[in-house]
Design an enzyme around this catalytic site. Structure first.
Site, PDB file in Angstrom:
ATOM      1  CB  ILE A  85       7.467  -0.386   8.757  1.00 23.98           C
ATOM      2  CG1 ILE A  85       6.804  -1.113   9.924  1.00 23.98           C
ATOM      3  CG2 ILE A  85       7.283   1.129   8.658  1.00 23.98           C
ATOM      4  CD1 ILE A  85       5.188  -0.955   9.788  1.00 23.98           C
ATOM      5  CE  LYS A  86       5.507   0.440   0.124  1.00 26.75           C
ATOM      6  NZ  LYS A  86       4.647   0.429  -0.866  1.00 26.75           N
ATOM      7  CB  VAL A  87      11.780   3.128   5.424  1.00 24.00           C
ATOM      8  CG1 VAL A  87      13.003   4.195   5.523  1.00 24.00           C
ATOM      9  CG2 VAL A  87      11.217   2.799   6.669  1.00 24.00           C
TER      10      VAL A  87
ATOM     11  CG  PHE B  50       0.913   1.222   6.693  1.00 26.40           C
ATOM     12  CD1 PHE B  50      -0.343   1.507   5.998  1.00 26.40           C
ATOM     13  CD2 PHE B  50       1.403   2.100   7.946  1.00 26.40           C
ATOM     14  CE1 PHE B  50      -0.959   2.838   6.317  1.00 26.40           C
ATOM     15  CE2 PHE B  50       0.472   3.437   7.970  1.00 26.40           C
ATOM     16  CZ  PHE B  50      -0.489   3.766   7.066  1.00 26.40           C
TER      17      PHE B  50
ATOM     18  CB  SER C 122      -0.897   0.201   1.345  1.00 28.98           C
ATOM     19  OG  SER C 122      -0.082   0.222   2.431  1.00 28.98           O
TER      20      SER C 122
END
Length: 395
Positions: A139-141, A108, A43
């Protein structure tokens, strides 16, 4: 055997590049898992903006949170979005278990306004990880300069990270190093690394879109540079995961940081609609596809090409690009910055949409961007402890 099964058996993890409340509650996502070999989902702010703006499935939860007194648009967005991510993660948990923690993830993204702030990215990623409280979340970074130390620290913390907005192979090497350094730090602290997972999301079609516009109309390089760049990125993946450094990590149970092909939907209608899937097939690869691309591959995709094929030709194509006067490094830097700015615009539109939805429910919110004390304290639904149907979410 259908085409998506063949793709999966060739080593590609098929992730869906969208997420919405309707997709989850209608049973459509479960069907994709059961029948179409979908083993993950991603997402981003653009995806959630479209989901929240275009559906009524969030109204009940939004009304409940407004009645609780919540007035911050960002806090409301996180409440809505994290419930979707948690639901998707629970549906994917059997896949996660069956793959021994190698697959079955949902990602996310940290809010894009933090892309150039290392400390804030780390703090928010920790908060998101704690709120979601599921082992099969990432977790998207973003792979910005500020994102690199965040990747290392979050990996050392034991947080699964999806590195996004990757375009340049030079930046990709830095990302690999950050992941390995985080694992090493975790080992030095006496903590296990065998439950950690990570992917590095290399954006594909956006490169061709950008470069094609700078090439002469009769150039033979049209539609070929993004795949060449990805093929050479895969070579970097293989090279870095055959070093003594990696062997020391894998001996301690480390999982490789798999390359993920993002932006795999074809944007130029004159190209094959499965171009960025067919040409980049191989072991340890993830391809996150829009629904349209997934359906196209299921209909007429072929599992006949390998990401390891024609590597020397890929090198020649990039050398030829240089002779054409187009610098790939400059293109990659521009795309990284444009990606951050695009996500920031989508995020602002998303917050504005939540303000409008609240107004329609008779409540005026704070201006987007205000973050009251206590953000992150409201929890998503608790994680499921065993396979099976998940409790219905609010809304």
């Amino acid at each position: 055997m259908n085409r998506l099964s063949e793709l999966h058996d060739a080593g590609v993890s098929i992730w869906l590049d969208t997420l919405s409340r309707h997709l989850l509650t209608s049973g459509a996502f479960q069907t994709l898992i059961d029948q179409d070999c979908v083993t993950g989902a991603t997402s981003n702010p653009t995806i959630f903006a479209a989901a929240i703006r275009g559906a009524d499935g969030y109204t009940d939860q939004l009304r409940t949170r407004l009645a609780d007194g919540e007035r911050d648009p960002e806090a409301l967005f996180l409440d809505l979005a994290l419930n979707d991510v948690a639901h998707a993660a629970d549906l994917l948990h059997p896949t996660f278990d069956a793959s021994a923690g190698r697959d079955g993830f949902v990602s996310f993204e940290c809010t894009p306004d933090l892309a150039d702030d290392t400390t804030a990215t780390i703090e928010q990623a920790r908060m998101l990880w704690a709120r979601l409280d599921r082992p099969n979340v990432m977790i998207k970074v973003p792979a910005t300069a500020a994102g690199l130390p965040a990747i290392e620290q979050l990996t050392a913390d034991g947080i699964n990270v999806n590195i996004t907005l990757l375009f340049a192979r030079s930046r990709y090497e830095q990302v690999i190093d950050a992941y390995h350094a985080g694992l090493e730090q975790r080992l030095a602290d006496g903590r296990p690394i065998d439950s950690l997972a990570s992917v590095a999301s290399f954006f594909v079609s956006r490169i061709d879109t950008k470069i094609d516009a700078q090439l002469p109309t009769d150039s033979p390089l049209h539609g070929r540079i993004a795949i060449a760049n990805a093929k050479l990125a895969y070579q970097l993946f293989e090279r870095h995961h055959s070093t003594e450094r990696w062997q020391r990590l894998i001996a301690k149970g480390a999982h490789p940081q798999r390359p993920l092909w993002a932006s795999s939907g074809t944007k130029n209608p004159s190209y094959s609609d499965v171009l960025y899937v067919e040409e980049l097939i191989g072991p340890d690869v993830v391809n996150t596809m829009p629904d349209q691309t997934l359906r196209a591959f299921a209909d007429h995709g072929r599992v006949s090409r390998s990401v390891d094929a024609d590597v020397s030709q890929a090198e020649q194509l990039l050398a030829q690009l240089t002779t054409e006067g187009v610098g790939l490094d400059g293109i990659a830097a521009a795309l990284e910055r444009e990606g951050v700015e695009s996500f920031c615009r989508a995020y602002q539109q998303l917050l504005d949409c939540i303000v409008e939805r609240a107004h329609d429910l008779g409540v005026e919110l704070d201006q987007p961007g205000h973050q009251p004390d206590g953000l992150g304290q409201h929890q998503v639904d608790p994680p499921s402890r065993r396979p099976g149907p998940r409790p219905t979410l609010n809304g």
